[in-house]
Design a protein around this motif. Structure first.
Motif, short mmCIF file in Angstrom:
data_model
loop_
_atom_site.label_atom_id
_atom_site.label_comp_id
_atom_site.label_asym_id
_atom_site.label_seq_id
_atom_site.Cartn_x
_atom_site.Cartn_y
_atom_site.Cartn_z
N THR B 15 -5.43 4.85 -0.08
CA THR B 15 -5.79 3.83 -1.08
C THR B 15 -4.57 3.49 -1.94
OG1 THR B 15 -7.99 4.79 -1.13
CG2 THR B 15 -7.48 3.23 -2.86
N SER B 18 -2.13 1.39 -0.01
CA SER B 18 -2.65 0.03 0.09
C SER B 18 -2.48 -0.73 -1.21
CB SER B 18 -4.13 0.06 0.46
OG SER B 18 -4.28 0.40 1.80
N LEU B 19 -2.79 -0.06 -2.32
CA LEU B 19 -2.67 -0.73 -3.62
C LEU B 19 -1.21 -1.06 -3.95
CD1 LEU B 19 -5.35 1.16 -5.74
CD2 LEU B 19 -5.44 -1.19 -4.93
N GLY B 21 0.89 -1.93 -1.69
CA GLY B 21 1.08 -3.15 -0.90
C GLY B 21 0.53 -4.37 -1.63
N VAL B 22 -0.67 -4.21 -2.21
CA VAL B 22 -1.28 -5.31 -2.97
C VAL B 22 -0.38 -5.69 -4.16
CG1 VAL B 22 -3.25 -5.96 -4.43
CG2 VAL B 22 -3.64 -4.74 -2.29
#
Lengths: 401, 74
Positions: B15, B18-19, B21-22
């Motif tokens: 997670t 991914s965050l 990346g966001v």
């Protein structure tokens, strides 16, 4: 009785005689095509859930053109081009399907409802069990989308139109509907019709593709199901929540699609029976029914006859064909990586027509070897294909909108 | 390693990746001009999908271990 104008009485025929030859011929062809769709749908050659309502709608709307005023022809089914508030309000009170069109089609709601239903019948556990093979196959199965885009631009379509038609390669009806509504609203009727027409043909066409590219010896490969882990519903819910949130943060334009799909998945896994029954029954089949009916009704000759339609027909077929071939290439890649333990037919399930392509794969494998079961692997590729198609849709919408 | 940490490590790690990346795509990339912005965004997309892949492979590994640990039925 002497003053009775027979043609005024039968306005469907009067408008046919009064319209331009191209439109008149178009109406007759579309009526015949509508009848053919109903016949082939009822026979099971084409997907009956879409084709029967679509065929009836197509035949009826092209027969039902009348004089709305002394000079204006039209129908009292639907007016897809009206957008100004005052005429729209009139249309909502006159055209009987206008409320459904205005409140579910033009904002993409119908695609989201179908996606919610698909989510409720999808098990993400399959992708969690076989993530590596599923992802490779799903990426390869987007070959049609990737190749169709430049081809469409080369054939004279704009970037937005090209993106909308190339999404047909993902073989996901709601996605095509969503992209064409977002990027090429003026072409969404022909693009969506082409997509659904070809999607219903995949069930009949893909088995031949499998037989052409995969020899019987490889089609019969048995896959190891014993070592497959079982994923708990809690893990599936957590995975869906995280993936949905990340994808929505990355691609807010396609967030309605992501939310709808993962909401369906989460409801299924949470085991709320009443909601599951509601989503996989009334929501999925209700929206599919109205989707088919409205697509048929939108096929009125004056709306659909567009010089770009022929190009769309060619591009749609090319996209689906290449995606099928790409999926099988993915299957072969996995076959070589696993040193012959992976059945390459699973590759066709990377084309995300849930669950049709997975069923096609299993059926073809079982014809070659009665004891071979590949469905869990095929469903993994299938679900992965849905997510990959949604990501590609999101990329197109984000870049081109 | 503590079993609990092992069990939730891939969830948190995936997670977070991914965050990150966001963050690159939605926050950092719009503040940069020109070509670097595109590369930052691309790296962000890659990182976000890598995070999701980390979670998937974590779940799979955990269950594979459980399957292997089960005694074989004779």
């Amino acid at each position: 009785m002497g003053g009775l104008d027979v043609l005024y009485l039968f306005q469907g025929i009067a408008t046919l005689l009064a319209s331009e030859p191209g439109i008149a011929i178009g109406r007759i062809v579309l009526i015949i095509l509508g009848l053919l769709f109903v016949y082939l749908g009822a026979k099971g050659t084409l997907e009956p859930l879409i084709m029967i309502p679509m065929g009836v709608g197509m035949a009826a709307v092209n027969g039902a053109v009348l004089y709305l005023s002394a000079t204006k022809m039209g129908t009292i089914f639907i007016d897809p081009l009206v957008s100004d508030p005052a005429p729209l309000l009139d249309a909502l009170q006159i055209n009987f399907l206008q409320p459904i069109y205005t409140f579910t089609f033009s904002n993409g709601l119908i695609a989201c409802l179908v996606f919610m239903g698909i989510g409720a019948i999808t098990d993400v556990g399959f992708i969690l069990m076989t993530p590596f093979s599923s992802m490779i196959i799903a990426i390869c199965a987007e070959l049609g989308t990737i190749l169709t885009f430049p081809l469409a631009v080369w054939m004279g379509l704009t970037f937005k139109e090209a993106a909308a038609i190339s999404v047909v390669g993902g073989a996901d009806g709601p996605m095509v509907l969503f992209t064409s509504l977002m990027l090429a609203k003026h072409l969404f009727v022909p693009i969506t019709i082409v997509a659904y027409l070809y999607l219903s043909l995949t069930y009949g066409g893909y088995p031949y593709l499998i037989k052409l590219f995969v020899p019987e010896r490889l089609r019969g490969i048995k896959m190891d199901l014993k070592g497959m882990p079982k994923v708990t519903p809690g893990e599936k819910i957590a995975f869906s929540l995280i993936t949905c949130t990340i994808l929505c943060l990355l691609f807010p334009v396609a967030a309605p699609l992501f939310m709808s799909f993962f909401l369906g998945v989460i409801i299924k896994e949470s085991g709320v029976k009443k909601f599951v029954e509601f989503l996989e029954g009334p929501v999925l089949f209700g929206s599919t029914f109205f989707l088919g009916l409205l697509l048929g009704v939108l096929c009125e000759a004056s709306t659909i006859l567009n010089p770009k339609v022929l190009n769309l027909l060619i591009l749609g077929m090319f996209a689906l064909l290449m995606s099928g071939i790409g999926g099988l290439i993915g299957g072969y890649i996995m076959y070589f990586i696993s040193k012959g333990k992976f059945n390459p037919v699973v590759g066709i399930a990377g084309v995300s027509c849930v669950p049709t392509t997975a069923k096609v794969a299993q059926k073809e494998v079982q014809k070659a070897n009665k004891h071979a079961i590949i469905l869990p692997f095929a469903m993994g590729a299938n679900v992965s294909g849905v997510i990959t198609s949604a990501i590609i849709t999101a990329i197109f919408c984000t870049l081109l909108r | 390693m503590d079993k609990r940490v092992e069990h939730i490590g891939f969830w948190l790690g995936g997670t977070l990746v991914s965050l990150c990346g966001v963050y690159l795509v939605r926050v950092l990339s719009p503040t940069v001009a020109g070509v670097p912005a595109k590369w930052i965004a691309l790296a962000g997309y890659f990182l976000a999908l890598t995070g999701i892949s980390l979670i998937i492979s974590g779940i799979r590994k955990k269950h594979k271990k459980e399957v292997m640990a089960k005694p074989a039925i004779k």
